[in-house]
Each structure stands twice: as C-alpha cells, then as structure tokens.
Motif scaffolding. Structure first.
Motif, PDB file in Angstrom:
ATOM      1  N   ARG A   9      23.741 -33.620   6.345  1.00  0.00           N
ATOM      2  CA  ARG A   9      23.246 -34.517   5.307  1.00  0.00           C
ATOM      3  C   ARG A   9      22.137 -33.829   4.521  1.00  0.00           C
ATOM      4  O   ARG A   9      21.448 -32.935   5.042  1.00  0.00           O
ATOM      5  CB  ARG A   9      22.716 -35.808   5.939  1.00  0.00           C
ATOM      6  CG  ARG A   9      23.767 -36.575   6.734  1.00  0.00           C
ATOM      7  CD  ARG A   9      23.164 -37.772   7.428  1.00  0.00           C
ATOM      8  NE  ARG A   9      22.731 -38.787   6.475  1.00  0.00           N
ATOM      9  CZ  ARG A   9      23.527 -39.713   5.964  1.00  0.00           C
ATOM     10  NH1 ARG A   9      24.809 -39.758   6.306  1.00  0.00           N
ATOM     11  NH2 ARG A   9      23.062 -40.607   5.111  1.00  0.00           N
ATOM     12  N   PRO A  10      21.909 -34.215   3.278  1.00  0.00           N
ATOM     13  CA  PRO A  10      20.821 -33.600   2.503  1.00  0.00           C
ATOM     14  C   PRO A  10      19.463 -33.956   3.085  1.00  0.00           C
ATOM     15  O   PRO A  10      19.230 -35.090   3.516  1.00  0.00           O
ATOM     16  CB  PRO A  10      21.002 -34.192   1.098  1.00  0.00           C
ATOM     17  CG  PRO A  10      21.750 -35.469   1.312  1.00  0.00           C
ATOM     18  CD  PRO A  10      22.642 -35.224   2.494  1.00  0.00           C
ATOM     19  N   GLU A  14      16.091 -32.065  -1.101  1.00  0.00           N
ATOM     20  CA  GLU A  14      16.917 -30.855  -1.075  1.00  0.00           C
ATOM     21  C   GLU A  14      17.784 -30.737  -2.322  1.00  0.00           C
ATOM     22  O   GLU A  14      18.343 -31.720  -2.814  1.00  0.00           O
ATOM     23  CB  GLU A  14      17.805 -30.828   0.164  1.00  0.00           C
ATOM     24  CG  GLU A  14      18.602 -29.534   0.297  1.00  0.00           C
ATOM     25  CD  GLU A  14      19.328 -29.390   1.619  1.00  0.00           C
ATOM     26  OE1 GLU A  14      19.711 -28.258   1.960  1.00  0.00           O
ATOM     27  OE2 GLU A  14      19.501 -30.414   2.316  1.00  0.00           O
ATOM     28  N   ILE A  16      21.115 -29.413  -4.551  1.00  0.00           N
ATOM     29  CA  ILE A  16      22.544 -29.415  -4.255  1.00  0.00           C
ATOM     30  C   ILE A  16      23.031 -28.023  -3.846  1.00  0.00           C
ATOM     31  O   ILE A  16      23.905 -27.894  -2.976  1.00  0.00           O
ATOM     32  CB  ILE A  16      23.355 -29.954  -5.464  1.00  0.00           C
ATOM     33  CG1 ILE A  16      24.812 -30.202  -5.041  1.00  0.00           C
ATOM     34  CG2 ILE A  16      23.268 -29.018  -6.659  1.00  0.00           C
ATOM     35  CD1 ILE A  16      25.606 -30.992  -6.062  1.00  0.00           C
ATOM     36  N   SER A  18      21.274 -25.747  -2.210  1.00  0.00           N
ATOM     37  CA  SER A  18      20.813 -25.578  -0.834  1.00  0.00           C
ATOM     38  C   SER A  18      21.696 -26.355   0.131  1.00  0.00           C
ATOM     39  O   SER A  18      22.090 -25.856   1.197  1.00  0.00           O
ATOM     40  CB  SER A  18      19.364 -26.051  -0.715  1.00  0.00           C
ATOM     41  OG  SER A  18      18.926 -26.062   0.631  1.00  0.00           O
ATOM     42  N   TRP A  19      22.030 -27.583  -0.241  1.00  0.00           N
ATOM     43  CA  TRP A  19      22.880 -28.437   0.595  1.00  0.00           C
ATOM     44  C   TRP A  19      24.246 -27.790   0.806  1.00  0.00           C
ATOM     45  O   TRP A  19      24.756 -27.730   1.932  1.00  0.00           O
ATOM     46  CB  TRP A  19      23.011 -29.801  -0.064  1.00  0.00           C
ATOM     47  CG  TRP A  19      23.699 -30.859   0.753  1.00  0.00           C
ATOM     48  CD1 TRP A  19      23.860 -30.889   2.104  1.00  0.00           C
ATOM     49  CD2 TRP A  19      24.317 -32.047   0.246  1.00  0.00           C
ATOM     50  NE1 TRP A  19      24.534 -32.031   2.483  1.00  0.00           N
ATOM     51  CE2 TRP A  19      24.825 -32.748   1.351  1.00  0.00           C
ATOM     52  CE3 TRP A  19      24.479 -32.571  -1.037  1.00  0.00           C
ATOM     53  CZ2 TRP A  19      25.496 -33.971   1.216  1.00  0.00           C
ATOM     54  CZ3 TRP A  19      25.134 -33.793  -1.170  1.00  0.00           C
ATOM     55  CH2 TRP A  19      25.638 -34.490  -0.055  1.00  0.00           C
ATOM     56  N   ARG A  22      24.071 -24.780   3.166  1.00  0.00           N
ATOM     57  CA  ARG A  22      23.961 -25.204   4.569  1.00  0.00           C
ATOM     58  C   ARG A  22      25.300 -25.733   5.099  1.00  0.00           C
ATOM     59  O   ARG A  22      25.655 -25.497   6.256  1.00  0.00           O
ATOM     60  CB  ARG A  22      22.877 -26.270   4.722  1.00  0.00           C
ATOM     61  CG  ARG A  22      21.459 -25.747   4.571  1.00  0.00           C
ATOM     62  CD  ARG A  22      20.438 -26.712   5.142  1.00  0.00           C
ATOM     63  NE  ARG A  22      20.531 -28.042   4.583  1.00  0.00           N
ATOM     64  CZ  ARG A  22      20.957 -29.103   5.274  1.00  0.00           C
ATOM     65  NH1 ARG A  22      21.324 -28.981   6.542  1.00  0.00           N
ATOM     66  NH2 ARG A  22      21.008 -30.292   4.690  1.00  0.00           N
ATOM     67  N   THR A  65      30.969 -35.988   3.113  1.00  0.00           N
ATOM     68  CA  THR A  65      29.866 -36.006   4.074  1.00  0.00           C
ATOM     69  C   THR A  65      29.517 -37.415   4.553  1.00  0.00           C
ATOM     70  O   THR A  65      28.739 -37.564   5.492  1.00  0.00           O
ATOM     71  CB  THR A  65      28.606 -35.379   3.457  1.00  0.00           C
ATOM     72  OG1 THR A  65      28.230 -36.123   2.279  1.00  0.00           O
ATOM     73  CG2 THR A  65      28.848 -33.928   3.077  1.00  0.00           C
ATOM     74  N   THR A  75      20.325 -34.914  -5.286  1.00  0.00           N
ATOM     75  CA  THR A  75      20.237 -33.478  -5.012  1.00  0.00           C
ATOM     76  C   THR A  75      20.307 -32.638  -6.285  1.00  0.00           C
ATOM     77  O   THR A  75      20.147 -31.414  -6.216  1.00  0.00           O
ATOM     78  CB  THR A  75      21.362 -33.041  -4.053  1.00  0.00           C
ATOM     79  OG1 THR A  75      22.630 -33.322  -4.652  1.00  0.00           O
ATOM     80  CG2 THR A  75      21.255 -33.783  -2.723  1.00  0.00           C
ATOM     81  N   TYR A 125      15.852 -24.848   4.160  1.00  0.00           N
ATOM     82  CA  TYR A 125      16.477 -25.456   2.987  1.00  0.00           C
ATOM     83  C   TYR A 125      15.528 -25.364   1.802  1.00  0.00           C
ATOM     84  O   TYR A 125      14.342 -25.031   1.964  1.00  0.00           O
ATOM     85  CB  TYR A 125      16.870 -26.912   3.267  1.00  0.00           C
ATOM     86  CG  TYR A 125      15.734 -27.914   3.272  1.00  0.00           C
ATOM     87  CD1 TYR A 125      15.478 -28.713   2.158  1.00  0.00           C
ATOM     88  CD2 TYR A 125      14.931 -28.076   4.389  1.00  0.00           C
ATOM     89  CE1 TYR A 125      14.451 -29.638   2.161  1.00  0.00           C
ATOM     90  CE2 TYR A 125      13.903 -29.007   4.408  1.00  0.00           C
ATOM     91  CZ  TYR A 125      13.662 -29.788   3.294  1.00  0.00           C
ATOM     92  OH  TYR A 125      12.629 -30.705   3.302  1.00  0.00           O
TER      93      TYR A 125
END
Length: 325
Positions: A9-10, A14, A16, A18-19, A22, A65, A75, A125
């Motif tokens: 999950r964000p 955070e 987008i 970076s999300w 990950r 998600t 995000t 992040y």
C-alpha cells in the motif's frame, strides 16, 4: 481485473513512482513488465510520471492493490491542486515542482531529491514533497535533502538503480551524510507539510490565509531572494540576521529550476525570516534594503500576486505611500 496477491500500500505522502518501484521489487518483476500489466502501451518511465500520472493508471493501481481510489490519487502531484497551486500539470509546470528533465528514460535534471537516512530504513520510499521547490529538507531526520550522487554527480534515478544505489556508479547512497538543516526552515516546512495534508494555514499573523495564497507568497519571496541584480540588496539586508546566502546551480545559466537542494534550503532560510511577524519582518528588511514593491514582485504577465502580499507591498513599499518612509 483481479487483485494482486502481493500488493504494498502507499505510505504517507508517497509518490506514485516510488509506490510502483516498491510494488515491482516486492513482486520480483521489472518496472516495464509491471506497467504492461497495469496499462498496456502506456509510456510511464519516459516522462515525469509524478506530474502527469494518467487516471487509467491510478484506477488500475487502486483495483490491483485494493487501495481506495481517492488514496491512490494522492500519490500524484495533481493531488496538491487547489492547495499548493491552482493547477499542477505537465502542460503548465509551475516553479513549485523541480523538473526531472526526462529524455529517453534518462533524467538530465536533478528533480528527485532523497534523504540517505530514509533510504537506509527497512522500507525505503520517496514522499511527493521531495519533488517540490519549497520543501528542501527531511523533517524526520532534520537534514537537507540531497539531489545527486556525491561520487559521480549523477541525478538520482531510483527506477534504474533501485532506491538505495546510484544507477551510474553503484554507490550506496545510504552511506552518504546529509547536512543538518536550519531549525527555522524545518519549522516552516513542517507547517507546510501539514497544510498539504489538509490542515489550515497556522503561521503567526497569517492564520487562515488560503493555502494557495500562502504558498504563492513563499514562492514570490523565494524568487525575490534568489534573483540577480536587485535581489542582492535583499540578501545584504538579510545577512545580519541569518548570514550570507550562497546559491549554486546545475546549469550554466542560473535559474530557479536549476538550483541545488542546498541552495533552495538557503533561500528558504530567507523566506522564513521575511515571514516572521508579518508583515513587518518583510517591510522592515525591505526598508533597510531600500527595496520597493516592484523589486519583491516584478510586474510579470500572467503572474498574480496573493492579496496578503500585495496589500503589504501597496501599504508600505509603494512610492508615495504614507507608510513608505
């Protein structure tokens, strides 16, 4: 479209990109393969995706998600429209956003900042605020953000080398030591982060100011401090209280868009000083510098000055004003 079994999950604020980085690492897949699964044919990594993330991608991410759509939308930098600025888009990129200079998946500019201590944590992040001009520090660790590898000078490109490594020379970025930030800048940025999160402006004597106006004031003062020519007088007037302000740029032609994070931090030291005891912190210093209103906010086509700043300038710094002495 079914949900993924592995679906990070964000995290707070955070971005987008970076999300997605990950998620790809957690699933053990390549970034480009992940994008083909989400939105086939979408060119994501060849542009500033924090700035121009398309709705169909955000919607696909929300479904895959299980994250509420409104949370997924937060995000992208567009989530700050109506707070940081009226419009935040690739077609009308404001000075608020530090550019990446994306060209053929390579970033030529240093628009993505990072904190070595944050990257060293178990879950690394990148917050959206690390893309913004007025947010040059990490308020968690009290340091100035970094925007380049200290060994080779390359821009930070986490989608190419991973969160913790320089993609050009493979330096472990978590081993770098960031400079300590000015406490007053940290205080102002912590306040600004809360405003971005939805809290009201609570800066002394500016309580209740609309967020767009408040950030526009900060940007106007920022530009006045770093400007060439008449800006030197403002910096000279600031010198007794905060010391000499020095600026470095990552381009031959000095411009706000090419400033280093350390330079942005230095400019924010001046912004915080001018905001103290509003409006007299600004008025008193400009009086010492013999700076008129047009020096602080030059007349520019299409640039609107927030009322709170314009009112102070008209009242105290216009030639002929009864208060302009």
């Amino acid at each position: 479209m079914s949900r993924w079994h592995i679906r990070p999950r964000p995290l707070p604020r955070e971005s987008i990109t970076s999300w997605l980085i990950r998620i790809a690492e957690a699933k053990g897949t390549k970034h480009h393969s992940l994008m083909k699964e989400l939105v086939p044919g979408l060119e994501f990594w060849t542009r500033d995706s924090d700035l121009v993330a398309p709705p169909e991608l955000i919607e696909a991410l929300a479904v895959k998600t299980g994250v509420p759509l409104e949370r997924a939308r937060c995000t992208a930098l567009s989530a700050y429209e109506g707070v940081l600025a009226e419009c935040i888009s690739g077609a009308n990129q404001s000075f608020m956003v530090v550019p990446l200079g994306v060209r053929h998946r390579i970033r030529k500019a240093h628009g993505q900042a990072f904190c070595p201590q944050c990257l060293a944590e178990e879950t690394a992040y990148l917050p959206l605020t690390w893309r913004l001009r007025l947010f040059p520090t990490c308020t968690r660790h009290g340091t100035i953000l970094m925007d380049a590898c200290l060994d080779c000078g390359a821009p930070y490109q986490p989608h190419r080398g991973g969160m913790r490594l320089c993609d050009r020379c493979a330096l472990d970025l978590t081993t770098l030591e960031a400079r300590t930030a000015d406490p007053n800048v940290l205080t102002l940025q912590a306040h600004n982060e809360l405003v971005l999160d939805g809290c009201a402006v609570a800066w002394p004597y500016l309580n209740g100011t609309h967020p767009i106006a408040f950030f526009a004031m900060e940007l106007a003062l920022f530009r006045a401090i770093v400007s060439r020519g008449w800006g030197s007088r403002v910096r000279d007037a600031l010198q007794p209280s905060i010391g000499t302000l020095e600026f470095e740029y990552r381009a031959k032609t000095p411009s706000i868009r090419a400033m280093t994070t350390i330079s942005a931090h230095n400019a924010m030291r001046g912004v915080e000083r001018l905001l103290r005891g509003w409006p007299f912190g600004l008025v008193g210093l400009c009086g010492e510098a013999r700076a008129w209103a047009s020096w602080i906010v030059p007349e520019e086509t299409g640039v609107q000055t927030p009322f709170a700043l314009r009112d102070a300038l008209d009242t105290y710094l216009r030639p002929g004003s009864s208060n302009a002495r």
